[in-house]
Design a protein around this motif. Structure first.
Motif, mmCIF file in Angstrom:
data_model
loop_
_atom_site.group_PDB
_atom_site.id
_atom_site.type_symbol
_atom_site.label_atom_id
_atom_site.label_comp_id
_atom_site.label_asym_id
_atom_site.label_seq_id
_atom_site.Cartn_x
_atom_site.Cartn_y
_atom_site.Cartn_z
ATOM 1 N N THR A 227 1.313 -0.766 -0.114
ATOM 2 C CA THR A 227 0.023 0.030 -0.475
ATOM 3 C C THR A 227 0.944 0.925 0.179
ATOM 4 O O THR A 227 0.029 2.210 0.109
ATOM 5 N N SER A 228 2.136 1.088 -0.045
ATOM 6 C CA SER A 228 3.158 2.052 -0.350
ATOM 7 C C SER A 228 4.086 1.830 -1.206
ATOM 8 O O SER A 228 4.342 0.960 -1.097
ATOM 9 N N GLN B 56 7.372 2.484 -0.877
ATOM 10 C CA GLN B 56 7.886 2.141 0.355
ATOM 11 C C GLN B 56 7.740 0.037 0.871
ATOM 12 O O GLN B 56 8.797 -0.539 1.087
ATOM 13 N N THR C 47 -3.496 5.547 2.131
ATOM 14 C CA THR C 47 -3.150 5.774 0.867
ATOM 15 C C THR C 47 -3.567 5.909 0.054
ATOM 16 O O THR C 47 -4.523 6.342 -0.428
ATOM 17 N N LEU D 120 -0.815 5.371 -7.180
ATOM 18 C CA LEU D 120 0.577 5.033 -6.490
ATOM 19 C C LEU D 120 1.320 3.901 -7.158
ATOM 20 O O LEU D 120 1.796 3.279 -7.329
#
Length: 346
Positions: free
Chosen positions: A141-142, A144, A173, A179
């Motif tokens: 969800t990111s 990172q 998110t 994204l």
């Protein structure tokens, strides 16, 4: 209809870059079989299934493809990592069942130590005599999380789940489009794993848009709930058909009503807003709402049922077999990609 070639379709040996997402209480063995027959790839939601029931589901899949021989089952099984943490021995049994059944892929999401289960899947004693390890899908969800999964965990596929998605996901998110764009920019190069767009996707035209963005495929959930093969009840399907993009919200209220506490920090769920949410927001005790939910399920009362849904639900207008959904998606993807090519013609 011609096959669509991406890194995902080559990895899985499929014709259509469409995944039926792992949906606990939604994606059944029957559903993923029909998705596979339609040229895509389906994932059973294994979060709440006992090991023996999962074994039965996978035996059904094996029986549905009698010509497979020693080839892996053309499906995946998905797990919620924090739930695996709560019952370690049962969790290992579940993963062992998947590995010994020679399933193509395992999908992991939502946990504070997801890599622990990725490692176990790769080293499970159930696969000691096998020359093949299951592919690993990691839902993120990111950016990172994507970098960690791709570079350190060596995940085979990254599932980029945006805020538009139904079911559980990141409360803060960004949208799926944002994204996916960010992750693709952070993971350049030919050695990066396929990145899939997940969240709010309803049709093949949208899938084609993500392919032109650079994604290797797309994950659809809500669209496959509107099939005869999904585990959703008639009342839940009716609620989806009556919904539009403004009918959903992100909340933990639906989990409070079900008694499913323990989600990692920052995770909540998107579903159809109904009286469950109103009651929780009004301060009615969770136990009372839970009783109303149990009664609502028995009576088919849409006001008191949990119906997970993505924001794309307003573009979904009918229930049809999963194989037909796949044919429709395939046709629309190809047509939209062909239209895109025409933009460059003199």
């Amino acid at each position: 209809m011609q096959a669509v070639k991406t890194s995902l379709t080559r990895l899985l040996g499929i014709r259509v870059p469409v995944i039926c997402g792992a949906m606990a209480g939604g994606s059944s063995a029957r559903l993923v079989v029909e998705v596979a027959r339609g040229g895509g790839f389906g994932v059973i939601g294994g979060a709440f299934i006992p090991p023996e029931k999962l074994r039965e589901e996978l035996a059904f899949v094996r029986d549905s493809f009698p010509d497979l021989g020693q080839k892996p089952l053309p499906i995946g099984v998905g797990f919620i990592a924090w739930l695996l943490d709560t019952k370690e021995e049962a969790a290992k049994q579940l993963i062992d069942v998947v590995v010994e059944s020679n399933v193509e892929a395992l999908w992991f999401a939502f946990g504070n130590d997801v890599y622990r289960w990725v490692q176990y899947a790769r080293t499970s004693p159930a696969g000691a005599s096998s020359t093949r390890k299951p592919l690993i899908f990691v839902q993120v969800t990111s950016v990172q999380e994507a970098l960690l999964a791709a570079k350190e965990w060596k995940a085979d596929v990254i599932v980029a789940q945006g805020n538009d998605a139904g079911g559980h996901g990141g409360a803060s998110t960004p949208s799926t489009f944002t994204l996916v764009s960010e992750i693709l920019a952070a993971l350049p190069g030919d050695n990066a794993p396929p990145v899939l767009a997940a969240g709010g996707i309803a049709n093949g035209t949208q899938v084609a848009a993500y392919l032109t963005l650079g994604a290797a495929g797309a994950v659809l959930g809500t669209r496959f709930l509107l099939t005869p093969e999904s585990l959703y009840s008639d009342a839940q399907k009716a609620a989806l058909l009556a919904a539009n993009s403004g009918s959903t919200l992100r909340t933990l209220a639906l989990d409070y009503a079900r008694g499913t506490y323990g989600w990692p920090k920052g995770i909540d769920g998107r579903g159809i807003r109904n009286k469950i949410v109103d009651d929780i927001e009004a301060g009615i005790p969770h136990e009372t709402v839970r009783e109303k939910l149990a009664k609502g399920k028995q009576e088919g009362d849409a006001n008191y049922m949990v119906t997970w849904s993505g924001t794309g639900v307003g573009l979904m207008h009918e229930i049809k077999p999963a194989k037909d959904v796949m044919a429709e998606l395939h046709t629309d993807i190809v047509r939209q990609l062909q239209r895109s090519q025409s933009l460059l013609q003199h």
